[in-house]
Motif scaffolding. Structure first.
Motif: not given
Length: 503
Positions: A70-74
């Motif tokens: 549901d998300s990812f890291i930057t």
């Protein structure tokens, strides 16, 4: 073949697998050829009836339901750069600041993860010593890490061995194991530290004490997230200090928007064949004066197509099946990568039916608690727009390497177990607005001890096939940024190879 004919003759490439890795590979092949003014005949094969792999359509009325990631890291630019390239930059949203924190279950009660605990190393030893997670002896043993010498033996080491050696068993069982389980759904006794969290090996070599190293790193900007989370690229319910939760982002309309953006770009310049499985790959010599070698793809519908190059964006065991006749040694190496299965139960509830304040992003569950779930993500606390007003969206994780028996249960049995766990842990009562089970069999690659050596041997074998590339989560990272990057790198490898021979 002369250069003018090579430049005008379309380069025929197959991408097998329409998940994020395959979509990224196809997109990058398309842009590379456009920039070089090189004709491309691109075909994307996907065995399922839709693209996206584990990323699925997410709208359910007023709810935004993510069936998998549901998300990812930057901290790695690969996902954010692709979002910008695909016109999604304005759709990237950060986590909700007021709920940045995480919980861990301790004797059936949800307690906060100590502030500054960076997965394997406490940057704020005082917060750890005040935490109810550890016994007095466990706190003393953890503090004694200051005096633990460096490991003298070389070679790979399991994460469990590393944590016990430096911090003691309590640190492993009560905190590290559930935190790592939230990322890799893995058994820490088998998980390779060098393949998943190499920074901690370097911290030990450089500083000897991880506590000393963590305190130095905690003084750095939040963007310097330890690579254990970067390499995973997944957003577990708990990873460490609150400031670093700001490094996780998602798309306003859910991760499906990324799949849809890829598809919009590809549909105008590539042939997308969903519902078509590839069963086998063979290599053939080209006719006189033609390019080569060529690859024949045998399709489940009886079709046969020939390509100049192939990207296999598949789980390692599926790639091994396709390559068995082409390169038995490569197939055997790929077959040796194990996978874990898990399920995600997504449920929508009225906030009034939940007695816990849900004042965090989620909760992880140590195996020693003997519960039937791995973790709970408070999805609508992490990101806005996931649930209607007065409601909360929960994502409960089941199965993984340590609880395969739970994944083997029926959907009804899983739902019943999750309802009971949510009631006992969070005080969830009443009937949910909805609840769905999303199963992901053999979806998470397990980077066991010796993984890096296996990857080196795979890449050595792959060098003998310059027009064949692999992509996915099997080799270099399991999270969205690394999966996308694997697809792009596969495309670049093939393009460089073709460019060198002027085909």
């Amino acid at each position: 073949m002369d250069q003018s004919h090579a430049a005008s003759h379309p380069w025929r490439v197959a991408v097998v697998g329409g998940g994020l890795a395959g979509l990224a590979a196809a997109h990058r092949l398309q842009t590379l050829c456009e920039d070089a003014d090189r004709p491309l005949d691109l075909v994307l094969f996907e065995a399922a009836e839709r693209l996206g792999g584990v990323i699925g359509p997410s709208r359910r009325g007023d709810w935004l339901v993510e069936p998998a990631a549901d998300s990812f890291i930057t901290t790695n630019p690969w996902a954010t750069d692709l979002c910008r390239e695909l016109g999604l930059e304005d759709e990237i949203i950060p986590t909700e600041e007021r709920y940045r924190g995480s919980l861990v279950l301790r004797k059936g009660r949800a307690v906060p993860v100590p502030d500054g605990f960076l997965l394997l190393a406490p940057a704020k030893i005082g917060a750890v010593l005040r935490s109810p997670i550890f016994s007095p002896w466990g706190k003393l043993r953890l503090a004694l890490e200051y005096f633990v010498p460096r490991r003298r033996r070389g070679g790979d080491e399991s994460l469990a061995s590393f944590v016990r050696r430096r911090f003691g068993r309590e640190a492993l069982d009560r905190l590290v194991q559930p935190l790592v389980g939230g990322i890799y759904t893995a058994d820490p006794e088998k998980l390779s530290l060098a393949a998943t969290m190499p920074r901690y090996l370097e911290m030990e070599r450089t500083h000897r004490s991880l506590i000393v190293a963590a305190r130095k790193h905690s003084a750095q900007p939040a963007g310097n997230l330890p690579p254990e989370a970067r390499s995973a690229g997944r957003c577990p319910p708990a990873i460490g200090s609150g400031a670093r939760y700001g490094l996780f982002v998602t798309l306003r309309g859910g991760m499906w928007d990324l799949v849809a953006a890829f598809e919009r770009r590809l549909v105008v310049a590539a042939q997308i064949r969903t519902g078509v499985a590839v069963e086998r790959i063979a290599q053939v010599e080209p006719a006189a004066g033609e390019r080569g070698p060529l690859y024949e793809l045998f399709l489940a519908d009886g079709g046969l197509q020939t390509f100049d190059a192939v990207v296999l964006a598949l789980p390692a065991y599926r790639a091994a099946q396709l390559l068995a006749a082409l390169d038995a040694d490569l197939a055997a190496l790929l077959r040796g990568i194990e996978y874990a299965s898990s399920a995600v139960v997504v449920s929508g509830h009225a906030l009034a039916d939940v007695s816990h304040p849900l004042d965090a992003f989620g909760l992880v569950v140590p195996a020693r608690e003997r519960r039937r779930i791995i973790a709970i993500s408070f999805a609508s606390r992490k990101f806005p727009g996931r649930a209607p007003e007065g409601k909360v969206l929960l994502r409960t994780f089941v199965g993984g390497a340590l609880q395969p028996e739970m994944f083997a249960k029926s959907d009804d049995e899983i739902l019943a177990a999750v309802r009971e766990e949510l009631r006992e842990i969070l005080g969830v009562s009443g009937r949910p607005d909805f609840e769905t089970v999303h199963r992901w069999p053999r979806a998470m690659a397990q980077y066991h001890v010796g993984h890096l050596d296996r990857v080196a041997r795979i890449e050595q074998r792959l060098a003998a096939h310059p027009a064949l590339a692999l992509a996915g989560n099997a080799l270099h990272g399991v999270g969205i940024p690394h999966v996308l990057h694997s697809g792009e790198e596969a495309a670049r490898r093939l393009f460089a190879t073709i460019g060198k021979r002027g085909a």
